[in-house]
Write a protein that holds these residues in place. Structure first.
Motif, PDB file in Angstrom:
ATOM      1  N   ILE A 114     -28.375 -17.168 -17.889  1.00  0.00           N
ATOM      2  CA  ILE A 114     -28.837 -15.842 -18.074  1.00  0.00           C
ATOM      3  C   ILE A 114     -28.054 -15.580 -19.388  1.00  0.00           C
ATOM      4  CG2 ILE A 114     -29.421 -15.462 -15.773  1.00  0.00           C
ATOM      5  CD1 ILE A 114     -26.631 -14.071 -15.500  1.00  0.00           C
ATOM      6  N   ALA A 115     -28.068 -14.025 -19.781  1.00  0.00           N
ATOM      7  CA  ALA A 115     -27.351 -13.515 -20.913  1.00  0.00           C
ATOM      8  C   ALA A 115     -25.968 -13.840 -20.963  1.00  0.00           C
ATOM      9  CB  ALA A 115     -27.674 -11.962 -21.029  1.00  0.00           C
ATOM     10  N   THR A 116     -25.353 -14.059 -20.025  1.00  0.00           N
ATOM     11  CA  THR A 116     -23.576 -14.260 -20.057  1.00  0.00           C
ATOM     12  C   THR A 116     -23.723 -15.668 -20.799  1.00  0.00           C
ATOM     13  OG1 THR A 116     -23.920 -15.640 -17.723  1.00  0.00           O
ATOM     14  CG2 THR A 116     -23.198 -13.150 -17.885  1.00  0.00           C
ATOM     15  N   HIS A 117     -24.665 -16.697 -20.578  1.00  0.00           N
ATOM     16  CA  HIS A 117     -24.428 -17.909 -21.432  1.00  0.00           C
ATOM     17  C   HIS A 117     -24.249 -17.430 -23.131  1.00  0.00           C
ATOM     18  CE1 HIS A 117     -24.751 -22.077 -22.017  1.00  0.00           C
ATOM     19  NE2 HIS A 117     -25.578 -22.202 -22.964  1.00  0.00           N
ATOM     20  N   ALA A 118     -24.845 -16.404 -23.520  1.00  0.00           N
ATOM     21  CA  ALA A 118     -24.783 -16.136 -24.931  1.00  0.00           C
ATOM     22  C   ALA A 118     -23.490 -15.086 -25.274  1.00  0.00           C
ATOM     23  CB  ALA A 118     -26.033 -15.357 -25.401  1.00  0.00           C
ATOM     24  N   GLY A 314     -41.875 -19.016 -20.793  1.00  0.00           N
ATOM     25  CA  GLY A 314     -42.244 -20.193 -20.859  1.00  0.00           C
ATOM     26  C   GLY A 314     -41.936 -20.786 -22.125  1.00  0.00           C
ATOM     27  N   SER A 315     -41.337 -20.345 -23.096  1.00  0.00           N
ATOM     28  CA  SER A 315     -40.994 -20.713 -24.568  1.00  0.00           C
ATOM     29  C   SER A 315     -40.829 -22.148 -24.793  1.00  0.00           C
ATOM     30  CB  SER A 315     -40.135 -19.695 -25.358  1.00  0.00           C
ATOM     31  OG  SER A 315     -38.763 -20.143 -24.762  1.00  0.00           O
ATOM     32  N   THR A 316     -41.131 -22.778 -25.992  1.00  0.00           N
ATOM     33  CA  THR A 316     -40.720 -23.920 -26.356  1.00  0.00           C
ATOM     34  C   THR A 316     -39.344 -24.212 -26.497  1.00  0.00           C
ATOM     35  OG1 THR A 316     -41.005 -23.685 -28.748  1.00  0.00           O
ATOM     36  CG2 THR A 316     -42.879 -24.173 -27.616  1.00  0.00           C
ATOM     37  N   PRO A 317     -38.829 -25.471 -26.586  1.00  0.00           N
ATOM     38  CA  PRO A 317     -37.158 -25.552 -26.752  1.00  0.00           C
ATOM     39  C   PRO A 317     -36.873 -25.056 -28.103  1.00  0.00           C
ATOM     40  CG  PRO A 317     -38.329 -27.672 -25.556  1.00  0.00           C
ATOM     41  CD  PRO A 317     -39.439 -26.613 -25.977  1.00  0.00           C
ATOM     42  N   GLU A 318     -37.808 -25.273 -28.868  1.00  0.00           N
ATOM     43  CA  GLU A 318     -37.203 -24.702 -30.363  1.00  0.00           C
ATOM     44  C   GLU A 318     -37.268 -23.293 -30.417  1.00  0.00           C
ATOM     45  OE1 GLU A 318     -38.324 -28.716 -30.667  1.00  0.00           O
ATOM     46  OE2 GLU A 318     -39.601 -27.234 -29.789  1.00  0.00           O
ATOM     47  N   GLN A 319     -38.221 -22.672 -29.779  1.00  0.00           N
ATOM     48  CA  GLN A 319     -38.364 -21.035 -29.692  1.00  0.00           C
ATOM     49  C   GLN A 319     -37.032 -20.503 -28.946  1.00  0.00           C
ATOM     50  OE1 GLN A 319     -42.177 -20.864 -27.843  1.00  0.00           O
ATOM     51  NE2 GLN A 319     -43.048 -20.278 -29.629  1.00  0.00           N
ATOM     52  N   PHE A 320     -36.744 -21.142 -27.678  1.00  0.00           N
ATOM     53  CA  PHE A 320     -35.549 -20.998 -27.092  1.00  0.00           C
ATOM     54  C   PHE A 320     -34.291 -20.991 -27.876  1.00  0.00           C
ATOM     55  CE2 PHE A 320     -32.412 -21.934 -23.585  1.00  0.00           C
ATOM     56  CZ  PHE A 320     -31.972 -20.621 -23.339  1.00  0.00           C
ATOM     57  N   ALA A 321     -34.088 -21.990 -28.738  1.00  0.00           N
ATOM     58  CA  ALA A 321     -33.038 -22.220 -29.213  1.00  0.00           C
ATOM     59  C   ALA A 321     -32.852 -21.224 -30.338  1.00  0.00           C
ATOM     60  CB  ALA A 321     -33.078 -23.625 -30.031  1.00  0.00           C
ATOM     61  N   ALA A 322     -33.996 -20.718 -30.929  1.00  0.00           N
ATOM     62  CA  ALA A 322     -33.922 -19.396 -31.808  1.00  0.00           C
ATOM     63  C   ALA A 322     -33.321 -18.178 -31.103  1.00  0.00           C
ATOM     64  CB  ALA A 322     -35.183 -19.358 -32.536  1.00  0.00           C
ATOM     65  N   PHE A 323     -34.104 -17.986 -30.106  1.00  0.00           N
ATOM     66  CA  PHE A 323     -33.910 -16.986 -29.017  1.00  0.00           C
ATOM     67  C   PHE A 323     -32.166 -16.709 -28.843  1.00  0.00           C
ATOM     68  CE2 PHE A 323     -33.106 -15.297 -24.997  1.00  0.00           C
ATOM     69  CZ  PHE A 323     -33.745 -13.762 -25.130  1.00  0.00           C
ATOM     70  N   LEU A 324     -32.002 -17.946 -28.465  1.00  0.00           N
ATOM     71  CA  LEU A 324     -30.396 -18.056 -27.970  1.00  0.00           C
ATOM     72  C   LEU A 324     -29.543 -17.769 -29.204  1.00  0.00           C
ATOM     73  CD1 LEU A 324     -28.486 -18.691 -25.819  1.00  0.00           C
ATOM     74  CD2 LEU A 324     -28.483 -21.090 -26.285  1.00  0.00           C
ATOM     75  N   ARG A 325     -29.921 -18.295 -30.381  1.00  0.00           N
ATOM     76  CA  ARG A 325     -29.045 -17.955 -31.495  1.00  0.00           C
ATOM     77  C   ARG A 325     -28.888 -16.386 -31.576  1.00  0.00           C
ATOM     78  NH1 ARG A 325     -31.954 -22.183 -34.022  1.00  0.00           N
ATOM     79  NH2 ARG A 325     -33.116 -20.680 -35.321  1.00  0.00           N
ATOM     80  N   ALA A 326     -30.076 -15.530 -31.621  1.00  0.00           N
ATOM     81  CA  ALA A 326     -30.148 -14.045 -31.891  1.00  0.00           C
ATOM     82  C   ALA A 326     -29.440 -13.656 -30.920  1.00  0.00           C
ATOM     83  CB  ALA A 326     -31.614 -13.711 -31.811  1.00  0.00           C
ATOM     84  N   GLU A 327     -29.429 -14.068 -29.407  1.00  0.00           N
ATOM     85  CA  GLU A 327     -28.719 -13.429 -28.346  1.00  0.00           C
ATOM     86  C   GLU A 327     -27.195 -13.435 -28.643  1.00  0.00           C
ATOM     87  OE1 GLU A 327     -29.772 -11.829 -25.144  1.00  0.00           O
ATOM     88  OE2 GLU A 327     -30.945 -11.089 -26.783  1.00  0.00           O
ATOM     89  N   ILE A 328     -26.753 -14.739 -29.146  1.00  0.00           N
ATOM     90  CA  ILE A 328     -25.258 -14.795 -29.404  1.00  0.00           C
ATOM     91  C   ILE A 328     -24.812 -13.799 -30.613  1.00  0.00           C
ATOM     92  CG2 ILE A 328     -23.638 -16.354 -30.343  1.00  0.00           C
ATOM     93  CD1 ILE A 328     -25.324 -18.893 -28.752  1.00  0.00           C
TER      94      ILE A 328
END
Length: 345
Positions: A114-118, A314-328
């Motif tokens: 969840i968000a704590t990962h970021a 249900g985003s793609t792995p690449e979309q999730f990677a971009a999302f995670l960068r933004a969250e961090i």
């Protein structure tokens, strides 16, 4: 005033977090397809050929546990193999996440985060795993707003009334969170600073045990989620005052946002996502993503999550990677601007 930390969190540290964030962002910029080994997947036979373990780094009963079990049940039907939820709560998700990082990268151990990962990279100078390099992004499963819930004994029916009450009792009211540095913790701290109130933070080892004490009246408030709190709201055991997103929820359209209650720039949303250990073969990551995305589209799963306030993604792995960068990056700014340090947790 500060109560004892109940989260079991490992030692907090002070400097170096920003360097960790920079390194993680650099790694996350690499396409997820490169995080695969040279395993001959075909030689392993069809995946999955046996039970799959899904590590949930929080105790049973919270929203993370609920969505994990909902999706796991559908995957069980799709794969014809047991999908076992392994709850490993504690240390703000670090214990279970570390277990996921060190699991064999063959697809038979997956990790829900969840968000704590970021958030954790900005709070800890040293984690037992590398937030980016030790995992392969699979998908962002769902997003959800938090809701401001209070115990029915609290004499407030609106956000404004709760703020007014808190101002008459500085340091006498308390709020629960799923752990130090969690989304509900930092979100409530943003709420406190915006409303200019003093409410004591009481961290727990997850949303489940936090809700137990909120329902019992041991704490008075919590940034909750629909998924975990709706049964108690419907049963009159909790009262809900507002939603933390920038728009009203379709689940309870009558519920105002914090902005509508007079608190601008106080938007906080949570999310659930799926990772695999680094080195998991690309073909397996692709299959798990496709089957999880399919599970999220299934009418029963989609309806369950939507009815509880979560929006399936249900985003793609690449979309999730971009999302995670933004969250961090986002949470690093929040922690810096709110001056959250080990001494304030």
């Amino acid at each position: 005033m500060q109560r004892q930390d109940r989260s079991g969190t490992a030692q907090h540290v002070r400097g170096g977090a920003s360097e960790m964030v920079r390194r993680i962002l650099a790694v996350l910029a690499i396409p997820a397809s490169l995080f695969s080994t040279a395993h001959d997947v075909a030689a392993q036979g069809a995946f999955p050929a046996r039970a799959v373990r899904v590590i949930v780094p929080f105790p049973p009963g919270g929203g993370t546990d609920i969505i994990s079990r909902t999706v796991a049940q559908k995957l069980n039907e799709t794969w014809g193999q047991p999908v076992i939820i392994d709850n490993r709560g504690g240390a703000n998700g670090i214990i279970g996440t570390d277990l996921g990082a060190k699991a064999k990268p063959d697809g038979y151990a997956l990790l829900v985060v969840i968000a704590t990962h970021a958030i954790n990279p900005s709070l800890y100078r040293k984690l037992p795993y590398d937030t980016a390099a030790d995992f392969v992004p699979i998908t962002l499963m769902a997003q959800y707003p938090f809701i401001l819930t209070i115990h029915p004994s609290v004499p407030a029916r609106t956000v404004r009334e709760f703020i007014a009450l808190a101002k008459t009792k500085p340091g006498q009211l308390s709020y629960a969170s799923s752990g130090n540095g969690s989304g509900p913790h930092l979100g409530f701290e943003l709420f406190k600073s915006t409303a200019k109130i003093d409410v004591v933070h009481v961290p727990y080892k997850g949303a489940g045990p936090a809700n137990v004490d909120l329902i019992a009246g041991q704490v008075q408030a919590m940034f909750n989620n629909f998924l975990a709190a709706m049964p108690q709201i419907k049963g009159g055991k909790l009262r809900v005052l507002a939603v933390t997103s920038d728009k009203r929820s379709a689940v309870m359209p009558e519920l105002p946002t914090l902005a509508e209650s007079g608190l601008a720039r106080c938007d906080v949303t949570g999310w659930y996502a799926l990772l695999a250990p680094a080195g998991t073969p690309r073909e397996i990551v692709s299959k798990v993503h496709g089957d999880v995305a399919g599970a999220l589209r299934a009418p029963a799963v989609h309806s369950r999550l939507s009815n509880e306030g979560a929006e399936p993604v249900g985003s793609t792995p690449e979309q999730f990677a971009a999302f995670l960068r933004a969250e961090i990056q986002k949470w690093a700014r929040v922690i810096r601007d709110a001056k959250v340090t080990p001494e304030t947790l």
